[in-house]
Design a protein around this motif. Structure first.
Motif, mmCIF file in Angstrom:
data_model
loop_
_atom_site.group_PDB
_atom_site.id
_atom_site.type_symbol
_atom_site.label_atom_id
_atom_site.label_comp_id
_atom_site.label_asym_id
_atom_site.label_seq_id
_atom_site.Cartn_x
_atom_site.Cartn_y
_atom_site.Cartn_z
ATOM 1 N N LYS A 1 11.536 6.431 -7.755
ATOM 2 C CA LYS A 1 12.472 5.446 -7.222
ATOM 3 C C LYS A 1 11.973 4.886 -5.888
ATOM 4 O O LYS A 1 12.050 3.676 -5.644
ATOM 5 C CB LYS A 1 13.845 6.095 -7.042
ATOM 6 C CG LYS A 1 14.927 5.144 -6.529
ATOM 7 C CD LYS A 1 16.259 5.858 -6.395
ATOM 8 C CE LYS A 1 17.329 4.899 -5.844
ATOM 9 N NZ LYS A 1 18.616 5.612 -5.627
ATOM 10 N N ARG A 2 11.427 5.759 -5.039
ATOM 11 C CA ARG A 2 10.906 5.300 -3.743
ATOM 12 C C ARG A 2 9.736 4.331 -3.944
ATOM 13 O O ARG A 2 9.579 3.347 -3.217
ATOM 14 C CB ARG A 2 10.460 6.501 -2.911
ATOM 15 C CG ARG A 2 11.600 7.223 -2.250
ATOM 16 C CD ARG A 2 11.150 8.539 -1.603
ATOM 17 N NE ARG A 2 10.115 8.344 -0.589
ATOM 18 C CZ ARG A 2 9.615 9.351 0.115
ATOM 19 N NH1 ARG A 2 10.040 10.597 -0.093
ATOM 20 N NH2 ARG A 2 8.673 9.122 1.022
ATOM 21 N N PHE A 3 8.913 4.622 -4.937
ATOM 22 C CA PHE A 3 7.764 3.756 -5.228
ATOM 23 C C PHE A 3 8.250 2.358 -5.636
ATOM 24 O O PHE A 3 7.745 1.345 -5.145
ATOM 25 C CB PHE A 3 6.927 4.387 -6.338
ATOM 26 C CG PHE A 3 5.522 3.905 -6.434
ATOM 27 C CD1 PHE A 3 5.233 2.579 -6.727
ATOM 28 C CD2 PHE A 3 4.456 4.782 -6.240
ATOM 29 C CE1 PHE A 3 3.924 2.145 -6.821
ATOM 30 C CE2 PHE A 3 3.143 4.352 -6.332
ATOM 31 C CZ PHE A 3 2.877 3.018 -6.623
ATOM 32 N N VAL A 4 9.225 2.311 -6.537
ATOM 33 C CA VAL A 4 9.751 1.011 -6.984
ATOM 34 C C VAL A 4 10.413 0.277 -5.839
ATOM 35 O O VAL A 4 10.277 -0.943 -5.693
ATOM 36 C CB VAL A 4 10.728 1.219 -8.158
ATOM 37 C CG1 VAL A 4 11.490 -0.066 -8.462
ATOM 38 C CG2 VAL A 4 9.964 1.675 -9.402
ATOM 39 N N VAL B 1 0.858 -1.186 0.000
ATOM 40 C CA VAL B 1 0.000 0.000 0.000
ATOM 41 C C VAL B 1 0.894 1.236 0.000
ATOM 42 O O VAL B 1 1.783 1.365 0.850
ATOM 43 C CB VAL B 1 -0.951 0.026 1.206
ATOM 44 C CG1 VAL B 1 -1.715 1.362 1.257
ATOM 45 C CG2 VAL B 1 -1.927 -1.137 1.143
ATOM 46 N N VAL B 2 0.679 2.099 -0.980
ATOM 47 C CA VAL B 2 1.416 3.358 -1.085
ATOM 48 C C VAL B 2 0.435 4.492 -0.810
ATOM 49 O O VAL B 2 -0.623 4.554 -1.432
ATOM 50 C CB VAL B 2 2.045 3.530 -2.487
ATOM 51 C CG1 VAL B 2 2.647 4.926 -2.638
ATOM 52 C CG2 VAL B 2 3.112 2.466 -2.720
ATOM 53 N N LEU C 1 2.977 -0.769 4.310
ATOM 54 C CA LEU C 1 2.655 0.626 4.021
ATOM 55 C C LEU C 1 3.906 1.448 3.740
ATOM 56 O O LEU C 1 4.875 1.394 4.494
ATOM 57 C CB LEU C 1 1.889 1.242 5.193
ATOM 58 C CG LEU C 1 1.525 2.722 5.069
ATOM 59 C CD1 LEU C 1 0.603 2.965 3.879
ATOM 60 C CD2 LEU C 1 0.885 3.220 6.358
ATOM 61 N N HIS C 2 3.845 2.240 2.661
ATOM 62 C CA HIS C 2 4.942 3.136 2.289
ATOM 63 C C HIS C 2 4.351 4.492 1.915
ATOM 64 O O HIS C 2 3.314 4.561 1.241
ATOM 65 C CB HIS C 2 5.733 2.576 1.109
ATOM 66 C CG HIS C 2 6.319 1.225 1.379
ATOM 67 N ND1 HIS C 2 7.602 1.033 1.825
ATOM 68 C CD2 HIS C 2 5.762 -0.027 1.300
ATOM 69 C CE1 HIS C 2 7.835 -0.257 2.001
ATOM 70 N NE2 HIS C 2 6.728 -0.925 1.682
ATOM 71 N N ILE C 3 5.007 5.572 2.328
ATOM 72 C CA ILE C 3 4.535 6.930 2.045
ATOM 73 C C ILE C 3 5.326 7.496 0.869
ATOM 74 O O ILE C 3 6.558 7.602 0.920
ATOM 75 C CB ILE C 3 4.699 7.852 3.271
ATOM 76 C CG1 ILE C 3 4.051 7.226 4.510
ATOM 77 C CG2 ILE C 3 4.126 9.236 2.984
ATOM 78 C CD1 ILE C 3 2.570 6.935 4.364
#
Length: 408
Positions: A401-404, A174-175, A195-197
């Protein structure tokens, strides 16, 4: 990696908002990934809608594949929009096997603001043995409940809640753009380790280029105000209820005999009413202008002394905010007056302006007076801090990059 990015409202530089899917996808393509954005043919936030006669149409924009699905037109937030959403999700469910077979995604992202796209996204991901990602823009069904007063018993709200619960339980990742959603999502079944922001961002390439000149009338008005020694306060964005622009007009009335000029640029459901109010109350220090092209925003902010942003005081913002408008203000090097109460305060974090109580004309007026009393160089230093903060934390290459990395 092959990425299917489902976003009902996705746009592009040609189509207009929503820009986030396009900017992320373009960075992923530049990094060597293959991306297909799946979107609906009609969106209330786009300025240009794709035109085609078939049920679906493919298009390539800056290396990003688009798969448009035909959906009925609508206005407002009534039955027409619900039918538009249903048409999009049903078609995706119908086409899931074909999309999984033809594109062979490694990742499927459900990102349409409303959560119901998680169901077709889950089917596509399962058929392709791909990772399933749920991306949180706004919290639905909380947003329509707390902002529009919809009942928890409303059938539409019940469907939204079922979809949010499904996403929290079934998504591999989950982003969230909102930084304070942890407790809420955990209460609906999310393992917080997933979870990632990843907040909103800006495209620095656009800001590093010279901005397009402002329309003559707007440019002349700002030059005249500055020539008269007035501090130019700019608001650029939507004119809706949530933006609480009545409070800004109330503050302008309090400052009527002081050296301020207020420039409101944009459109929205409240614009005509606000314009009538400016005229009837003879707020001569306030001028309202039509929306300007995105290429002119940097020129507008360069001409401003202060950029204003405000929102209604509503409990929903306890989960944090990530407004694109604020990123633009900061990237434009503008000192910011923020009248927002939220779970986070990007203006204070960046040190790029002042934060005051929302929907308080007195607080807004006092904040503007405080900024006006500051040395010009001190305001410029605040603006520079905002730009540096955005460049460190909110550029699209960094966010993509953070999303990947979150997928790994």
């Amino acid at each position: 990696m092959n990425i299917v990015y489902i976003n009902h409202y996705a746009g592009s530089l040609h189509h207009g908002m929503e820009y986030r899917p396009f900017y992320l996808a373009r960075e992923w393509v530049r990094a060597g990934h293959t991306v297909c954005i799946v979107a609906a043919s009609h969106s209330h936030v786009r300025s240009v809608q794709p035109k085609f006669a078939e049920r679906t149409q493919r298009e390539i924009i800056d290396g990003v594949q688009y798969l448009w699905h035909f959906t009925p037109r609508y206005q407002g937030n009534g039955v027409g929009r619900v039918l538009n959403i249903a048409a999009f999700c049903i078609q995706l469910m119908w086409d899931a096997k074909q999309l999984a077979r033809n594109f062979r995604p490694d990742v499927v992202v459900a990102s349409s603001t409303y959560p119901m796209d998680i169901w077709p996204a889950h089917r596509i991901a399962r058929l392709a043995s791909a990772k399933l990602v749920h991306e949180v823009h706004d919290l639905w069904p909380l947003s329509p409940m707390e902002l529009n007063g919809m009942s928890a018993r409303h059938p539409f709200i019940a469907v939204c809640q079922a979809a949010e619960n499904f996403a929290c339980r079934r998504a591999d990742v989950v982003v969230s753009m909102l930084p304070k959603v942890h407790d809420h999502l955990a209460a609906h079944g999310l393992d917080l380790g997933k979870l990632h922001i990843v907040p909103n961002g800006v495209q620095t390439e656009e800001w590093d280029q010279a901005g397009e000149a402002l329309a003559p009338e707007l440019a002349q008005h700002i030059r005249q105000a500055r020539g008269d020694g007035r501090l130019v306060v700019v608001y650029a964005g939507a004119h809706g209820l949530a933006n609480a622009l009545d409070s800004l007009l109330d503050a302008a009335a309090l400052l009527a005999k002081e050296g301020f000029s207020f420039v409101l640029v944009g459109d929205g459901a409240e614009r005509d009413r606000l314009s009538r109010r400016v005229a009837s109350e003879r707020l001569t220090q306030v001028r309202m202008f039509e929306p300007i092209p995105k290429r002119q925003i940097s020129s507008l902010l360069a001409a401003a002394d202060v950029a204003y942003i405000g929102l209604q005081r509503v409990p929903l913002f306890r989960f944090g905010i990530a407004p694109n408008k604020l990123m633009d203000y900061m990237m434009g090097g503008c000192v910011v007056l923020s009248a927002i109460e939220a779970g986070n305060d990007p203006v204070q974090e960046a040190g790029c302006g002042l934060s005051v109580s929302p929907e308080s004309p007195v607080a807004i007026a006092d904040g503007l007076r405080a900024l006006a009393k500051m040395d010009v160089e001190a305001r410029h230093a605040m603006g520079r801090r905002g730009r540096e903060y955005v460049r460190r934390h909110h550029t699209w290459p960094t966010l993509a990059k953070r999303f990947v990395e979150a997928l790994a």
